[in-house]
Design a protein around this motif. Structure first.
Motif, PDB file in Angstrom:
ATOM      1  N   LEU A 621       0.826  -1.206   0.000  1.00 52.94           N
ATOM      2  CA  LEU A 621       0.000   0.000   0.000  1.00 52.94           C
ATOM      3  C   LEU A 621       0.864   1.261   0.000  1.00 52.94           C
ATOM      4  O   LEU A 621       0.533   2.251  -0.661  1.00 52.94           O
ATOM      5  N   ALA A 622       1.970   1.228   0.741  1.00 53.07           N
ATOM      6  CA  ALA A 622       2.859   2.390   0.762  1.00 53.07           C
ATOM      7  C   ALA A 622       3.396   2.672  -0.635  1.00 53.07           C
ATOM      8  O   ALA A 622       3.532   3.838  -1.038  1.00 53.07           O
ATOM      9  N   TYR A 623       3.696   1.605  -1.391  1.00 56.96           N
ATOM     10  CA  TYR A 623       4.176   1.808  -2.758  1.00 56.96           C
ATOM     11  C   TYR A 623       3.086   2.416  -3.636  1.00 56.96           C
ATOM     12  O   TYR A 623       3.341   3.316  -4.430  1.00 56.96           O
ATOM     13  N   LEU A 624       1.854   1.944  -3.485  1.00 54.58           N
ATOM     14  CA  LEU A 624       0.755   2.508  -4.272  1.00 54.58           C
ATOM     15  C   LEU A 624       0.545   3.987  -3.951  1.00 54.58           C
ATOM     16  O   LEU A 624       0.260   4.795  -4.832  1.00 54.58           O
ATOM     17  N   HIS A 625       0.700   4.337  -2.680  1.00 54.12           N
ATOM     18  CA  HIS A 625       0.419   5.711  -2.259  1.00 54.12           C
ATOM     19  C   HIS A 625       1.549   6.677  -2.590  1.00 54.12           C
ATOM     20  O   HIS A 625       1.297   7.838  -2.906  1.00 54.12           O
ATOM     21  N   SER A 626       2.792   6.213  -2.498  1.00 56.44           N
ATOM     22  CA  SER A 626       3.899   7.163  -2.634  1.00 56.44           C
ATOM     23  C   SER A 626       5.044   6.688  -3.503  1.00 56.44           C
ATOM     24  O   SER A 626       5.952   7.469  -3.787  1.00 56.44           O
ATOM     25  N   GLY A 627       5.037   5.445  -3.943  1.00 58.57           N
ATOM     26  CA  GLY A 627       6.147   4.939  -4.728  1.00 58.57           C
ATOM     27  C   GLY A 627       5.920   4.976  -6.225  1.00 58.57           C
ATOM     28  O   GLY A 627       6.854   4.808  -6.997  1.00 58.57           O
ATOM     29  N   CYS A 628       4.680   5.159  -6.647  1.00 57.01           N
ATOM     30  CA  CYS A 628       4.356   5.180  -8.069  1.00 57.01           C
ATOM     31  C   CYS A 628       4.523   6.591  -8.632  1.00 57.01           C
ATOM     32  O   CYS A 628       4.626   7.576  -7.899  1.00 57.01           O
ATOM     33  N   GLU A 629       4.487   6.644  -9.961  1.00 59.49           N
ATOM     34  CA  GLU A 629       4.561   7.951 -10.618  1.00 59.49           C
ATOM     35  C   GLU A 629       3.352   8.800 -10.253  1.00 59.49           C
ATOM     36  O   GLU A 629       3.452  10.000 -10.071  1.00 59.49           O
ATOM     37  N   HIS A 630       2.198   8.154 -10.146  1.00 58.26           N
ATOM     38  CA  HIS A 630       0.969   8.828  -9.699  1.00 58.26           C
ATOM     39  C   HIS A 630       0.438   8.080  -8.487  1.00 58.26           C
ATOM     40  O   HIS A 630       0.555   6.861  -8.398  1.00 58.26           O
ATOM     41  N   SER A 691      -9.181   9.931   0.295  1.00 60.20           N
ATOM     42  CA  SER A 691      -7.753  10.043   0.011  1.00 60.20           C
ATOM     43  C   SER A 691      -7.079   8.716   0.334  1.00 60.20           C
ATOM     44  O   SER A 691      -7.735   7.721   0.639  1.00 60.20           O
ATOM     45  N   ASP A 692      -5.744   8.721   0.271  1.00 66.59           N
ATOM     46  CA  ASP A 692      -5.014   7.505   0.633  1.00 66.59           C
ATOM     47  C   ASP A 692      -5.231   7.136   2.093  1.00 66.59           C
ATOM     48  O   ASP A 692      -5.066   5.977   2.482  1.00 66.59           O
ATOM     49  N   VAL A 775      -1.617  -3.530  17.989  1.00 74.74           N
ATOM     50  CA  VAL A 775      -2.875  -2.889  18.392  1.00 74.74           C
ATOM     51  C   VAL A 775      -2.748  -1.378  18.286  1.00 74.74           C
ATOM     52  O   VAL A 775      -3.644  -0.690  17.772  1.00 74.74           O
ATOM     53  N   ARG A 776      -1.665  -0.826  18.774  1.00 80.06           N
ATOM     54  CA  ARG A 776      -1.487   0.629  18.731  1.00 80.06           C
ATOM     55  C   ARG A 776      -1.433   1.134  17.296  1.00 80.06           C
ATOM     56  O   ARG A 776      -2.012   2.180  16.971  1.00 80.06           O
ATOM     57  N   VAL A 777      -0.737   0.404  16.428  1.00 77.15           N
ATOM     58  CA  VAL A 777      -0.699   0.806  15.027  1.00 77.15           C
ATOM     59  C   VAL A 777      -2.090   0.734  14.413  1.00 77.15           C
ATOM     60  O   VAL A 777      -2.524   1.648  13.688  1.00 77.15           O
ATOM     61  N   ALA A 778      -2.822  -0.341  14.706  1.00 74.19           N
ATOM     62  CA  ALA A 778      -4.165  -0.507  14.142  1.00 74.19           C
ATOM     63  C   ALA A 778      -5.096   0.607  14.595  1.00 74.19           C
ATOM     64  O   ALA A 778      -5.856   1.168  13.785  1.00 74.19           O
ATOM     65  N   LEU A 779      -5.051   0.946  15.870  1.00 77.80           N
ATOM     66  CA  LEU A 779      -5.936   1.996  16.377  1.00 77.80           C
ATOM     67  C   LEU A 779      -5.583   3.357  15.777  1.00 77.80           C
ATOM     68  O   LEU A 779      -6.472   4.171  15.493  1.00 77.80           O
ATOM     69  N   CYS A 780      -4.298   3.614  15.579  1.00 72.80           N
ATOM     70  CA  CYS A 780      -3.912   4.869  14.916  1.00 72.80           C
ATOM     71  C   CYS A 780      -4.450   4.917  13.488  1.00 72.80           C
ATOM     72  O   CYS A 780      -4.839   5.983  12.989  1.00 72.80           O
ATOM     73  N   CYS A 781      -4.483   3.761  12.833  1.00 72.78           N
ATOM     74  CA  CYS A 781      -4.974   3.711  11.456  1.00 72.78           C
ATOM     75  C   CYS A 781      -6.473   3.973  11.360  1.00 72.78           C
ATOM     76  O   CYS A 781      -6.939   4.473  10.321  1.00 72.78           O
ATOM     77  N   VAL A 782      -7.232   3.628  12.397  1.00 73.49           N
ATOM     78  CA  VAL A 782      -8.692   3.755  12.305  1.00 73.49           C
ATOM     79  C   VAL A 782      -9.199   5.013  12.995  1.00 73.49           C
ATOM     80  O   VAL A 782     -10.386   5.111  13.333  1.00 73.49           O
ATOM     81  N   ASN A 787      -6.830  13.026   9.049  1.00 72.40           N
ATOM     82  CA  ASN A 787      -5.558  13.724   9.234  1.00 72.40           C
ATOM     83  C   ASN A 787      -4.728  13.150  10.374  1.00 72.40           C
ATOM     84  O   ASN A 787      -3.512  13.363  10.436  1.00 72.40           O
ATOM     85  N   LEU A 788      -5.378  12.444  11.294  1.00 69.53           N
ATOM     86  CA  LEU A 788      -4.659  11.848  12.416  1.00 69.53           C
ATOM     87  C   LEU A 788      -4.111  10.462  12.086  1.00 69.53           C
ATOM     88  O   LEU A 788      -3.310   9.918  12.847  1.00 69.53           O
ATOM     89  N   ARG A 789      -4.559   9.891  10.977  1.00 69.78           N
ATOM     90  CA  ARG A 789      -4.055   8.567  10.611  1.00 69.78           C
ATOM     91  C   ARG A 789      -2.639   8.698  10.045  1.00 69.78           C
ATOM     92  O   ARG A 789      -2.344   9.643   9.310  1.00 69.78           O
ATOM     93  N   PRO A 790      -1.764   7.751  10.334  1.00 75.75           N
ATOM     94  CA  PRO A 790      -0.411   7.803   9.772  1.00 75.75           C
ATOM     95  C   PRO A 790      -0.430   7.460   8.288  1.00 75.75           C
ATOM     96  O   PRO A 790      -1.377   6.846   7.781  1.00 75.75           O
ATOM     97  N   SER A 791       0.619   7.843   7.578  1.00 74.28           N
ATOM     98  CA  SER A 791       0.780   7.378   6.194  1.00 74.28           C
ATOM     99  C   SER A 791       1.173   5.909   6.219  1.00 74.28           C
ATOM    100  O   SER A 791       1.662   5.395   7.228  1.00 74.28           O
ATOM    101  N   MET A 792       0.989   5.217   5.102  1.00 67.72           N
ATOM    102  CA  MET A 792       1.368   3.816   5.057  1.00 67.72           C
ATOM    103  C   MET A 792       2.877   3.658   5.181  1.00 67.72           C
ATOM    104  O   MET A 792       3.361   2.649   5.704  1.00 67.72           O
ATOM    105  N   THR A 793       3.629   4.635   4.737  1.00 67.42           N
ATOM    106  CA  THR A 793       5.083   4.584   4.918  1.00 67.42           C
ATOM    107  C   THR A 793       5.438   4.587   6.392  1.00 67.42           C
ATOM    108  O   THR A 793       6.304   3.825   6.849  1.00 67.42           O
ATOM    109  N   ASN A 794       4.740   5.426   7.183  1.00 64.36           N
ATOM    110  CA  ASN A 794       4.987   5.452   8.629  1.00 64.36           C
ATOM    111  C   ASN A 794       4.471   4.185   9.302  1.00 64.36           C
ATOM    112  O   ASN A 794       5.034   3.747  10.304  1.00 64.36           O
ATOM    113  N   VAL A 795       3.408   3.613   8.766  1.00 64.55           N
ATOM    114  CA  VAL A 795       2.918   2.341   9.310  1.00 64.55           C
ATOM    115  C   VAL A 795       3.997   1.276   9.167  1.00 64.55           C
ATOM    116  O   VAL A 795       4.285   0.519  10.103  1.00 64.55           O
TER     117      VAL A 795
END
Length: 869
Positions: A621-630, A691-692, A775-782, A787-795
């Motif tokens: 998912l991190a590659y889809l969000h930030s590793g591709c050309e678009h 958004s992503d 658990v902490r990562v999952a709760l941050c994601c939801v 705006n409070l959710r981390p990016s997939m790169t940070n995940v």
């Protein structure tokens, strides 16, 4: 840092416009320093040396007689240039290099800067040359602000990483291109290292005879030592992904080792013994020199490891094209890619195809997929004629596979005879012998006697008729083609660079036993297992629910997925468009989707593998969000779309619901409602922007299911033995309960009782701090607020330990309490309707507490949310 007491005196000497004599032994220089070749001519232009004198920074020429000078780092004993700053823009012997607080800048004779280090947010304090050969700039607290190792040229020293996206570029070679960049590159991708010539692959590390894969992490960098080439990734860059072991024994500690890509396109690994001053070549690739694209000249044939001769039908003319092979037929010329050799891309009247000998092949055919399969040779040539970048084709009769040579034409090699080659040419004249032998030619005397205007009129009419005839013939060829195209638009479509192979419908029907071997279903279609005629196993997705947007979705998936290659993304191998039938052909993942292994699998997934699955999916998912050309938003992240292969390979599938965003669109609203119940972020059901971060929410829900080993939205029984957990706002009694697991995860997090959340089948085999991280990562994601959710790169960083764990924001998780209450109500409905058949709808509100107002349409069925599945 050298000798501190001598530095002030040395600095005075180096700053003055004096010529220094004697060997250089200064490992560092302070700012406000200027150097030129003339200043340090007695030291061969050297003004800085490493601590032991193994390396020197110089302004020098690569040959004594050359008037072109470069700023370089050189290994002294072997006279090897390991890095150069201005390889494409040489300077004169009087040009200056200046070190200021902004960094290094190289000026030409007119005082104009031609090279500099990138701007730094912190002022530079000093320049150092390390014993490793790394040239670095430090700030006032001795932190590195720039280093030459991050900007490799054509060589890697032992221990220097070549990171993903970086490349070694071979020198052009020759008297005029001593160091300047040529066409050969060593490129590190996210799953392999390849040699390229003008973008075309001619060698892969993974295909080398002694290469093997240790693990399936995404590649982070390539590194070389005296035992092999290593692709590294995962576990903070310490896990070997792939390596090549050299045939010779490891060199001793006195050796200087490096990998170099030379002007011939050869990648060599060399060990230099600093004691006896001898070099030993440990590796040279490719093994077969005839695999190198320009080992000979254009349209030369390479044989016996480097013997060159012109292909039949061509001859060597020293007066033309620097001695390249040219057609023997002087009425034909080789076109340049996409120039004006012919007047129009649709004008085929002057394009001819010269057949090569059947035992000749082209280097790139073994490393690329055909642009199309199951066609005839005429159709293959017609596709090339419509593409100005196409300079020739190779055609496999048995499979009807069409390969294109684009943009650049190199030398040929002896092949297996499976492919027939055709070189594209342009007819520019008629040979005299042909005119003499043409009995139907218009009499010369008639041309002389007729008025010029009449001759011109006749010529125009003849030309128009000829073009109409050619176009009618081409149209008939297309109509007779085996492929079922809708029109010229689709003919152009299949020739788009980067698309996967187009596979015949009959072959897919045969491969899947007439679509009887169903293995699953997902967005917009059903998936079947199949075996192609070449023996490869595939997953064939038959698009069965095409609505008004069906064709657009299909074309989007083809255009996007066909060009994306990542170790954690399922590769699209081909597609089929057969009338109304639309099919996608993916690589087959033997273990199926995550939901099968996680919810039904025997034996149970161990915790370590669950962690690997979580990280692999996050990487994809991190590659889809930030590793591709678009940026690409998946929009349907769920266990069914996370596939498993042997040896814990994890890949994300199903981009049928993805949305490709251009930079202009990324700030806008993406309002089409898609996805799967239980994983949709709250913003899907409001007027908020998609958004992503919507994918991040879905991933968080999947992560909770990985922890528990059960679906969040399925009623589960949970026993509270502590008597301390309050499961719902209504205050149920202690004992057996049907729970909404995301709410339970929130409550157990508040009480720091993480082991209560782990899959009960793993009792005794998982530790509390391991569950806490997930658990902490999952709760941050939801978090309700995107705006409070981390990016997939940070995940990825948090799961791997490279990024500190973030504490979930409870005020943005209160919505789970309402979801939990609704879940409890739905799970006890008397009509037998299951709770997971409902999705909650919340009106946007600024109140983040649990006492908020909700729209009366609190429930939406799964069909309303997801559409037909």
């Amino acid at each position: 840092m050298g000798r501190p007491l001598l530095l002030p005196f040395c600095f005075i000497l180096l700053s003055a416009d004096l010529i220094l004599a004697g060997p250089i032994s200064i490992p560092s220089i302070q700012i406000n320093f200027t150097a030129s070749y003339l200043q340090f001519i007695d030291n061969s232009g050297a003004f800085l040396a490493s601590q032991k004198g193994s390396f020197e920074a110089r302004i020098t020429n690569s040959k004594p007689e050359s008037k072109s000078f470069y700023f370089v780092v050189i290994h002294v004993a072997s006279h090897t240039i390991v890095w150069s700053a201005n390889r494409n823009r040489p300077i004169s012997l009087s040009s200056q290099l200046r070190l200021t607080e902004k960094g290094l800048t190289l000026y030409n004779d007119t005082g104009l800067p031609i090279w500099s280090t990138p701007p730094n947010p912190r002022p530079v304090s000093s320049l150092h040359l390390l014993e490793s050969g790394n040239l670095i700039l430090l700030d006032s607290v001795n932190s590195t602000v720039w280093q030459s190792f991050d900007f490799p040229t054509d060589l890697l020293v032992v221990g220097q990483p070549l990171r993903v996206g970086k490349s070694l570029v071979a020198p052009l070679g020759g008297d005029d291109g001593e160091l300047s960049e040529g066409g050969y590159r060593l490129v590190v991708g996210d799953d392999d290292a390849v040699l390229q010539w003008n973008g075309m692959v001619y060698w892969k590390l993974s295909m080398d005879g002694k290469a093997f894969r240790d693990a399936n992490f995404a590649v982070e960098f390539l590194i070389v030592n005296t035992t092999g080439l290593f692709l590294m990734g995962g576990e903070n860059g310490r896990r070997v992904v792939m390596k090549r072991i050299f045939d010779t024994a490891a060199a001793n500690s006195s050796d200087f080792g490096f990998a170099k890509l030379d002007f011939r396109g050869l990648l060599s690994v060399v060990s230099f013994n600093s004691v006896d001053r001898t070099s030993k070549e440990l590796l040279e690739r490719p093994n077969d020199k005839c695999q190198i694209p320009m080992i000979c000249r254009k349209l030369d044939v390479c044989s016996n490891g480097g013997s060159c001769w012109c292909a039949p039908g061509f001859h060597n003319d020293p007066k033309i094209n620097n001695g390249d092979c040219v057609p023997t037929d002087t009425s034909l010329v080789l076109p340049d890619s996409c120039n004006n050799t012919w007047s129009s891309a649709s004008d085929y009247t002057n394009i001819k195809y010269f057949s090569l000998r059947s035992d000749l092949d082209y280097f790139s055919n073994d490393f690329t997929d055909p642009v199309i399969r199951d066609v005839n040779v005429s159709f293959c040539q017609n596709l090339c004629s419509k593409n100005c970048s196409c300079l020739g084709v190779f055609f496999t009769e048995t499979s009807g596979s069409c390969y294109m040579i684009r943009n650049y034409l190199g030398s040929m090699k002896s092949g297996s005879g499976n492919r027939a080659g055709y070189v594209k040419m342009v007819a520019v004249g008629v040979r005299t012998s042909d005119v003499d032998n043409n009995k139907d030619a218009f009499p010369t005397i008639a041309t002389v006697l007729l008025p010029s205007s009449v001759v011109l009129a006749i010529a125009v009419v003849a030309l128009v008729c000829l073009r109409r005839r050619q176009r009618r013939r081409f149209s008939k060829k297309i109509a007779r083609s085996k492929l079922d195209y809708d029109g010229d638009e689709e003919v152009d479509f299949v020739s788009i660079p980067g698309l996967p192979v187009r596979i015949d419908y009959e072959e897919l029907a045969e491969a899947t036993q007439d679509f009887k071997n169903q293995i699953g279903s997902g967005g917009f279609g059903t998936v079947y297992k199949g075996t192609l005629r070449d023996g490869s196993e595939v997953a064939v997705k038959k698009i069965t629910c095409l609505g008004s947007q069906g064709k657009r979705e299909f074309l989007t998936e083809i255009a996007v997925i066909g060009k994306i290659h990542h170790v954690n993304l399922v590769r699209l191998k081909g597609f089929c468009a057969h009338g109304a039938q639309k099919l996608l052909v993916y690589e087959y993942m033997k273990r199926g989707s995550l939901d099968r292994s996680l919810f039904q699998g025997e034996p149970v997934l161990e915790w370590k593998e669950r962690c690997e699955i979580a990280v692999g999916a996050a990487r994809g998912l991190a590659y889809l969000h930030s590793g591709c050309e678009h940026k690409i938003i998946h929009c349907d992240v769920k266990p069914e779309n996370i596939l498993l292969h042997h040896e814990s390979q994890v890949k994300i599938s199903d981009f049928g619901l993805s949305k490709l965003l251009t930079p202009e669109e990324q700030s806008g609203l993406f309002t089409t409602l898609r996805g799967t119940r239980g994983y949709l972020a709250p913003e899907w059901l409001t007027s908020s922007a998609i958004s992503d971060k919507s994918d991040v929410y879905s991933y968080g829900m999947v992560l909770l299911e990985i922890i528990r080993g059960g679906k969040n939205s399925s009623p589960q029984t949970w026993s509270d033995n502590s008597g301390s957990a309050t499961l719902s706002p209504t205050g149920d009694s202690v004992g057996q309960r049907r729970v909404y697991f995301p709410l339970l995860a929130l409550q157990m997090h508040e009480e720091r009782k993480y082991l209560e959340l782990a899959d009960p089948r793993l009792v005794g085999r998982v530790r509390s701090h391991e569950v806490e991280k997930m658990v902490r990562v999952a709760l941050c994601c939801v978090h309700e607020d995107p705006n409070l959710r981390p990016s997939m790169t940070n995940v990825v960083g948090m799961l791997e330990g490279a990024v500190p764990l973030v504490e979930p924001r409870l005020e943005s998780l209160n919505f789970l309490r309402f979801y939990g209450r609704r879940f409890m109500e739905a799970s006890t409905l008397g009509d037998g309707t299951e709770a997971n058949e409902f999705m909650l709808y919340r009106q946007p509100t600024s109140n983040t507490s649990s006492t908020v107002s909700y729209n009366s349409f609190s429930y939406m069925s799964s069909h309303q949310v997801s559409g037909p599945r």
